[in-house]
Design a protein around this motif. Structure first.
Motif, mmCIF file in Angstrom:
data_model
loop_
_atom_site.group_PDB
_atom_site.id
_atom_site.type_symbol
_atom_site.label_atom_id
_atom_site.label_comp_id
_atom_site.label_asym_id
_atom_site.label_seq_id
_atom_site.Cartn_x
_atom_site.Cartn_y
_atom_site.Cartn_z
ATOM 1 N N MET A 1 2.037 4.435 -16.529
ATOM 2 C CA MET A 1 0.774 5.139 -16.435
ATOM 3 C C MET A 1 0.055 4.784 -15.141
ATOM 4 O O MET A 1 -0.551 5.646 -14.518
ATOM 5 C CB MET A 1 -0.116 4.801 -17.628
ATOM 6 N N VAL A 2 0.116 3.519 -14.775
ATOM 7 C CA VAL A 2 -0.592 3.083 -13.564
ATOM 8 C C VAL A 2 -0.001 3.737 -12.319
ATOM 9 O O VAL A 2 -0.733 4.094 -11.401
ATOM 10 C CB VAL A 2 -0.594 1.539 -13.468
ATOM 11 N N VAL A 3 1.321 3.935 -12.301
ATOM 12 C CA VAL A 3 1.950 4.605 -11.153
ATOM 13 C C VAL A 3 1.465 6.050 -11.057
ATOM 14 O O VAL A 3 1.148 6.531 -9.970
ATOM 15 C CB VAL A 3 3.493 4.528 -11.257
ATOM 16 N N ALA A 4 1.382 6.724 -12.206
ATOM 17 C CA ALA A 4 0.873 8.109 -12.206
ATOM 18 C C ALA A 4 -0.573 8.144 -11.732
ATOM 19 O O ALA A 4 -0.966 9.030 -10.963
ATOM 20 C CB ALA A 4 0.999 8.706 -13.613
ATOM 21 N N MET A 5 -1.368 7.171 -12.177
ATOM 22 C CA MET A 5 -2.769 7.105 -11.754
ATOM 23 C C MET A 5 -2.870 6.893 -10.247
ATOM 24 O O MET A 5 -3.665 7.548 -9.563
ATOM 25 C CB MET A 5 -3.477 5.959 -12.470
ATOM 26 N N ALA A 6 -2.068 5.970 -9.738
ATOM 27 C CA ALA A 6 -2.093 5.683 -8.300
ATOM 28 C C ALA A 6 -1.663 6.914 -7.499
ATOM 29 O O ALA A 6 -2.253 7.213 -6.455
ATOM 30 C CB ALA A 6 -1.196 4.491 -7.981
ATOM 31 N N ALA A 7 -0.659 7.624 -7.987
ATOM 32 C CA ALA A 7 -0.209 8.841 -7.298
ATOM 33 C C ALA A 7 -1.343 9.861 -7.237
ATOM 34 O O ALA A 7 -1.583 10.472 -6.191
ATOM 35 C CB ALA A 7 1.006 9.430 -8.010
ATOM 36 N N GLY A 8 -2.051 10.030 -8.342
ATOM 37 C CA GLY A 8 -3.180 10.957 -8.354
ATOM 38 C C GLY A 8 -4.276 10.529 -7.393
ATOM 39 O O GLY A 8 -4.858 11.348 -6.684
ATOM 40 N N MET A 9 -4.526 9.226 -7.374
ATOM 41 C CA MET A 9 -5.568 8.698 -6.498
ATOM 42 C C MET A 9 -5.180 8.910 -5.031
ATOM 43 O O MET A 9 -6.016 9.285 -4.210
ATOM 44 C CB MET A 9 -5.761 7.205 -6.782
#
Length: 137
Positions: free
Chosen positions: A1-9
């Motif tokens: 989830m954190v990787v997806a969040m970072a990608a969005g950011m």
């Protein structure tokens, strides 16, 4: 989830920055409140997509998104009172976000401690065979 969040950011938030590049520095679009809401949205969208792909339900996905917004929102009164500045809201909000996400995971331990193998099946397959909960390895 954190990787997806970072990608969005890293992908979606710069698009917002470019979109408001021509606005006045005092524009509401450049306020820390709008910026942090846009940041939480940019991080939530790919995170929810990833959670759904991995087989999580809508309720946990929305709770996790709410946790991301809450990390920033709880700091707004401190900002309005002059206790924290814009940069502190942005940085502390990210830290608080992770804490709220942990709380959401602890409240649904089973959701986050079991395998979600269903993500390989299409929605139509799930409808045809709703009793099946396993895939062959």
């Amino acid at each position: 989830m954190v990787v997806a969040m970072a990608a969005g950011m890293l992908v979606l938030h710069p698009a917002w920055t470019l979109a408001i590049a021509g606005t006045a520095p005092t524009s509401v679009l450049r306020s820390v409140e709008v910026d942090t809401i846009v940041m939480a949205t940019a991080m939530s969208v790919p995170m929810v997509a990833w959670m759904r792909y991995r087989g999580h339900g809508w309720a946990p996905a929305w709770e996790m998104s709410l946790a991301m917004y809450a990390g920033f929102i709880v700091l707004y009164p401190l900002h309005w009172a002059g206790v924290v500045n814009d940069a502190a809201v942005m940085s502390y909000g990210h830290v608080l976000m992770l804490g709220f996400m942990l709380l959401a995971m602890l409240l649904r331990r089973h959701e986050y401690t079991t395998a979600h193998h269903d993500h390989h099946r299409t929605s139509l397959e799930k409808i045809r065979d709703p009793a099946s909960t396993r895939l062959s390895s």
